[in-house]
Each structure stands twice: as C-alpha cells, then as structure tokens.
Design a protein around this motif. Structure first.
Motif, PDB file in Angstrom:
ATOM      1  N   PRO A 151       0.815  -1.211   0.000  1.00  0.00           N
ATOM      2  CA  PRO A 151       0.000   0.000   0.000  1.00  0.00           C
ATOM      3  C   PRO A 151       0.854   1.268   0.000  1.00  0.00           C
ATOM      4  CG  PRO A 151       0.038  -0.960   2.181  1.00  0.00           C
ATOM      5  CD  PRO A 151       0.741  -1.925   1.289  1.00  0.00           C
ATOM      6  N   LYS A 152       0.236   2.345  -0.466  1.00  0.00           N
ATOM      7  CA  LYS A 152       0.948   3.612  -0.578  1.00  0.00           C
ATOM      8  C   LYS A 152       0.959   4.347   0.762  1.00  0.00           C
ATOM      9  CE  LYS A 152      -0.325   4.275  -5.436  1.00  0.00           C
ATOM     10  NZ  LYS A 152      -1.043   5.141  -6.396  1.00  0.00           N
ATOM     11  N   ASP A 153       2.011   5.139   0.950  1.00  0.00           N
ATOM     12  CA  ASP A 153       2.020   6.062   2.072  1.00  0.00           C
ATOM     13  C   ASP A 153       0.998   7.160   1.801  1.00  0.00           C
ATOM     14  OD1 ASP A 153       4.035   4.504   3.111  1.00  0.00           O
ATOM     15  OD2 ASP A 153       5.631   5.797   2.358  1.00  0.00           O
ATOM     16  N   PHE A 154       0.664   7.916   2.837  1.00  0.00           N
ATOM     17  CA  PHE A 154      -0.410   8.882   2.662  1.00  0.00           C
ATOM     18  C   PHE A 154      -0.218  10.098   3.554  1.00  0.00           C
ATOM     19  CE2 PHE A 154      -1.743   5.666   5.715  1.00  0.00           C
ATOM     20  CZ  PHE A 154      -2.267   6.401   6.777  1.00  0.00           C
ATOM     21  N   LEU A 155      -1.029  11.095   3.299  1.00  0.00           N
ATOM     22  CA  LEU A 155      -1.056  12.330   4.078  1.00  0.00           C
ATOM     23  C   LEU A 155      -2.356  12.407   4.859  1.00  0.00           C
ATOM     24  CD1 LEU A 155       0.203  14.909   1.407  1.00  0.00           C
ATOM     25  CD2 LEU A 155       1.558  13.774   3.174  1.00  0.00           C
ATOM     26  N   VAL A 156      -2.277  12.965   6.056  1.00  0.00           N
ATOM     27  CA  VAL A 156      -3.480  13.213   6.850  1.00  0.00           C
ATOM     28  C   VAL A 156      -3.356  14.586   7.488  1.00  0.00           C
ATOM     29  CG1 VAL A 156      -2.514  11.990   8.858  1.00  0.00           C
ATOM     30  CG2 VAL A 156      -4.989  12.348   8.690  1.00  0.00           C
ATOM     31  N   GLY A 157      -4.419  15.371   7.377  1.00  0.00           N
ATOM     32  CA  GLY A 157      -4.391  16.739   7.875  1.00  0.00           C
ATOM     33  C   GLY A 157      -4.960  16.858   9.277  1.00  0.00           C
ATOM     34  N   ASP A 158      -4.385  17.750  10.065  1.00  0.00           N
ATOM     35  CA  ASP A 158      -4.901  18.091  11.389  1.00  0.00           C
ATOM     36  C   ASP A 158      -5.569  19.454  11.275  1.00  0.00           C
ATOM     37  OD1 ASP A 158      -5.194  19.006  14.095  1.00  0.00           O
ATOM     38  OD2 ASP A 158      -3.734  17.489  14.707  1.00  0.00           O
ATOM     39  N   ILE A 159      -6.905  19.468  11.272  1.00  0.00           N
ATOM     40  CA  ILE A 159      -7.642  20.696  11.012  1.00  0.00           C
ATOM     41  C   ILE A 159      -7.476  21.717  12.136  1.00  0.00           C
ATOM     42  CG2 ILE A 159      -9.803  19.835  12.013  1.00  0.00           C
ATOM     43  CD1 ILE A 159     -11.293  21.284   9.763  1.00  0.00           C
ATOM     44  N   LYS A 160      -7.232  21.254  13.358  1.00  0.00           N
ATOM     45  CA  LYS A 160      -7.059  22.177  14.481  1.00  0.00           C
ATOM     46  C   LYS A 160      -5.653  22.760  14.525  1.00  0.00           C
ATOM     47  CE  LYS A 160     -10.985  22.200  16.876  1.00  0.00           C
ATOM     48  NZ  LYS A 160     -11.728  23.449  17.175  1.00  0.00           N
ATOM     49  N   GLN A 161      -4.642  21.940  14.203  1.00  0.00           N
ATOM     50  CA  GLN A 161      -3.267  22.425  14.210  1.00  0.00           C
ATOM     51  C   GLN A 161      -2.902  23.117  12.909  1.00  0.00           C
ATOM     52  OE1 GLN A 161      -0.978  18.876  15.188  1.00  0.00           O
ATOM     53  NE2 GLN A 161      -0.895  19.483  17.339  1.00  0.00           N
ATOM     54  N   GLY A 162      -3.673  22.859  11.854  1.00  0.00           N
ATOM     55  CA  GLY A 162      -3.392  23.503  10.573  1.00  0.00           C
ATOM     56  C   GLY A 162      -2.130  22.990   9.911  1.00  0.00           C
ATOM     57  N   LEU A 163      -1.909  21.689   9.987  1.00  0.00           N
ATOM     58  CA  LEU A 163      -0.723  21.091   9.365  1.00  0.00           C
ATOM     59  C   LEU A 163      -1.071  19.717   8.824  1.00  0.00           C
ATOM     60  CD1 LEU A 163       0.278  18.874  11.657  1.00  0.00           C
ATOM     61  CD2 LEU A 163       1.239  20.899  12.718  1.00  0.00           C
ATOM     62  N   ILE A 164      -0.137  19.162   8.028  1.00  0.00           N
ATOM     63  CA  ILE A 164      -0.369  17.889   7.365  1.00  0.00           C
ATOM     64  C   ILE A 164       0.749  16.922   7.735  1.00  0.00           C
ATOM     65  CG2 ILE A 164      -0.581  16.723   5.129  1.00  0.00           C
ATOM     66  CD1 ILE A 164      -1.586  19.399   3.990  1.00  0.00           C
ATOM     67  N   TYR A 165       0.355  15.724   8.189  1.00  0.00           N
ATOM     68  CA  TYR A 165       1.308  14.678   8.537  1.00  0.00           C
ATOM     69  C   TYR A 165       1.516  13.721   7.362  1.00  0.00           C
ATOM     70  CZ  TYR A 165       0.709  15.870  13.505  1.00  0.00           C
ATOM     71  OH  TYR A 165       0.674  16.512  14.721  1.00  0.00           O
ATOM     72  N   TYR A 166       2.732  13.211   7.270  1.00  0.00           N
ATOM     73  CA  TYR A 166       3.071  12.104   6.378  1.00  0.00           C
ATOM     74  C   TYR A 166       3.035  10.825   7.198  1.00  0.00           C
ATOM     75  CZ  TYR A 166       6.182   8.907   3.814  1.00  0.00           C
ATOM     76  OH  TYR A 166       6.721   7.822   3.180  1.00  0.00           O
ATOM     77  N   VAL A 167       2.418   9.767   6.663  1.00  0.00           N
ATOM     78  CA  VAL A 167       2.335   8.490   7.374  1.00  0.00           C
ATOM     79  C   VAL A 167       2.952   7.397   6.502  1.00  0.00           C
ATOM     80  CG1 VAL A 167       0.833   6.795   8.473  1.00  0.00           C
ATOM     81  CG2 VAL A 167       0.218   9.228   8.533  1.00  0.00           C
ATOM     82  N   ASP A 168       3.923   6.687   7.076  1.00  0.00           N
ATOM     83  CA  ASP A 168       4.545   5.543   6.417  1.00  0.00           C
ATOM     84  C   ASP A 168       3.680   4.316   6.706  1.00  0.00           C
ATOM     85  OD1 ASP A 168       6.139   3.175   5.992  1.00  0.00           O
ATOM     86  OD2 ASP A 168       7.903   4.461   5.877  1.00  0.00           O
TER      87      ASP A 168
END
Length: 337
Positions: A151-168
């Motif tokens: 499976p591919k890695d992906f991005l997930v956003g934190d709407i309260k912190q206003g940033l985007i995480y990378y997930v392996d």
C-alpha cells in the motif's frame, strides 16, 4: 422557455429552483435518522460506497445499484466515538482516521488513531491499526500519495493544528510534512478554529481546502508529500455563507462541497475561472450541509457524483432545520456537456 425533463421538474417542485448554472438530477440513495453525521466517502472498485460516520465509530457500506439499499456497518472501531477521513491506499485497501468527537463536547485531542481496512478476494474484511499519533488534535482529511509502493504512504491533515502529517504505511512512522500559511488554522464560527481540511493529489500537485480561511489551494509536492514548490490559491469561497470542506476531482475541475452553503461548487484546477454553484442552494435541504463527495468508478456510474451530508447538525438550514444525513447520487452529465 426551458423544456425541463419530468424528473427534473419533480425535483424543482420539491426543492425550489437551485442557485446553479445547470440543475442536475439528484437521487436520494439513503437517509439516516436525524442526528447522524456522515463525514466522508470513498468508492470501491466494485462500485460500493464506503461511508465514515461521525456520531458513532462506524464504517458503513452501501451499494448504489440496489433498489431500497440500506447501509451495512462493516466495522466498528474500538475505544472511539467517530470516524473521519478515508482514502484508498492500495486496491481495495483504505486508510482512515478515527478519534473522539461530539457536537456538544467537541473534539478530544490525543484520542486519534489511524487504521486500514482491507477487502479480500472473497470480500471479507480485515482491519488493523497503523499508528497512534498522540500529538494529533483533530485528524480529518486524508489522501494517498502517488508512490510506487503498495500500500501507498499517505497524508493526513490536522484541522485544528493547521498542518499535514506524512504516514509511512509499512512502519506506522509519521511526521509533519507540510505546515504553511495556507494550511494554518484560524478562528472559525463553526469549529472554533479550523485549517486544512479536504485533500487530494492530482498530477503531482496537492490540492487542499482550508475551512477556516475559506480557500482552495494547491502546491506541487515530492513523492513523500513534502513541498516541491510554494502553495498558491486556486479560489476563495463565493460568499461568506459557504465553508469549503472536501471535494472530488474530475478532468480539469474540482467539485467542492460548501458545507454551510448547502451546495456543490465547480472550480477549474487552473484557478483562472470563477467558481460556479452547480447543485443545491443556501436555503435548500437538497444538500443539507454536504461534507464530502466522490465520483463513481464503474462504466455505469463514472458520471455520478456521490455526495454525503451531515444533515445540518453543525449548521442548520435556514438556521433551525435539520434532516437525516443523506447519501445522494448526482447525475453530472448536464454539467459536463
């Protein structure tokens, strides 16, 4: 004088003339009980719809082809109250964000986890946890990256912190990939503070909405999700009654749900043309607080935009009208002609 199709006339009699360039036929697939909030939608390759539920920790599945179809809860997540964003990260494998949120108490920071759900050849389902990011405050939008792995890695956003995480995906490791002025959270009348929300990668660009800043933006990214260029604004909301949430991309256009605007807006990805409302209207319950949308994936329904709603629970229609959360099928051929 327009010569309206009979089905369209019936819709107009029920809902009133929409504030849209073309009134596309809309079919109600299912309406949940009042108090249900459907947060996001993904479409399987076989055409079935996966629905994440915010008021209970359920992942539901609905077949849009069956007459009088009823959603089936295919997984209930432990130690959680809500399911948020969802994205396909491999054929018939979906990642999603899970955590605790209530309309009365809001979100519980630190309650979030990231899961994957996979379907086998015999259509049985397996779920496992990918990560527990303790610093996450409100994980919401989620999208896969265009890497070559599966499976591919992906991005997930934190709407309260206003940033985007990378997930392996393989290790569960995660870290901040994107944090800039356009993803940043600001004061918002509905969510208190809100930043980056819906996200999708298209032709090497990350497109994303910022609910608090009322904008739709894009940024070229590397395959690991980190910035490869500066972000630019594609469009801002047409008026203050709208809040961009999630969206779907088809060809050179994005179709954004407007949340409190109770409508669908089409915006060219190049950012040179003004957005247009193509379905729904501010005072109509036809799309009562839409939260997400996705196009069909089979030959029979590639022109169908599936839309899910919160029923006006956070922003009631006309200030006081709520309905059951809905799953709707919109025939977009009028828009695309």
């Amino acid at each position: 004088m327009h010569s309206w199709p009979v089905f369209l006339l019936q819709l107009l009699l029920v809902h009133g003339l929409p504030q849209a360039d073309n009134a596309a036929p809309v079919r109600l697939l299912y309406e949940y009980p009042v108090g249900t909030w459907i947060e996001n939608i993904a479409v399987r390759s076989n055409g079935d719809l996966l629905l994440t539920v915010l008021n209970v920790p359920h992942l539901d599945q609905l077949s849009p082809y069956k007459a009088n179809a009823t959603p089936e809860t295919i997984h209930s997540f432990p130690n959680a109250l809500s399911v948020f964003g969802i994205a396909e990260i491999a054929p018939d494998v979906f990642a999603m964000a899970v955590g605790n949120f209530t309309l009365t108490g809001g979100v519980q920071p630190g309650s979030f986890s990231i899961w994957s759900v996979s379907f086998t050849m015999h259509d049985t389902m397996e779920a496992h946890k990918i990560a527990d990011p303790p610093q996450a405050t409100f994980l919401n939008g989620l999208c896969s990256l265009p890497g070559i792995g599966s499976p591919k890695d992906f991005l997930v956003g934190d709407i309260k912190q206003g940033l985007i995480y990378y997930v392996d995906t393989s290790t569960g490791d995660y870290g901040v990939a994107i944090n800039n002025n356009f993803t940043a959270a600001v004061s918002d009348p509905v969510f208190g503070t809100a930043g980056v929300n819906g996200m999708h990668v298209h032709d090497g660009d990350l497109f994303f909405t910022n609910t608090g800043q009322a904008l739709f933006a894009k940024m070229h990214i590397h395959t690991n999700g980190t910035p490869a260029g500066e972000p630019t604004i594609v469009a801002r909301v047409l008026n203050s009654s709208m809040e961009f949430d999630d969206f779907a991309i088809k060809d050179n256009d994005a179709y954004l749900v407007t949340g409190s605007g109770n409508s669908i807006e089409r915006i060219g990805l190049e950012g040179t043309s003004k957005g247009r409302i193509v379905a729904g209207s501010l005072n109509s319950t036809q799309f009562a607080e839409p939260t997400s949308c996705a196009f069909g994936r089979t030959e029979a329904d590639r022109h169908i935009l599936y839309v899910v709603t919160a029923g006006g629970l956070a922003t009631p229609v006309d200030g006081d009208v709520t309905v059951g959360a809905q799953v709707l099928a919109v025939d977009t051929r009028l828009w695309l002609s």
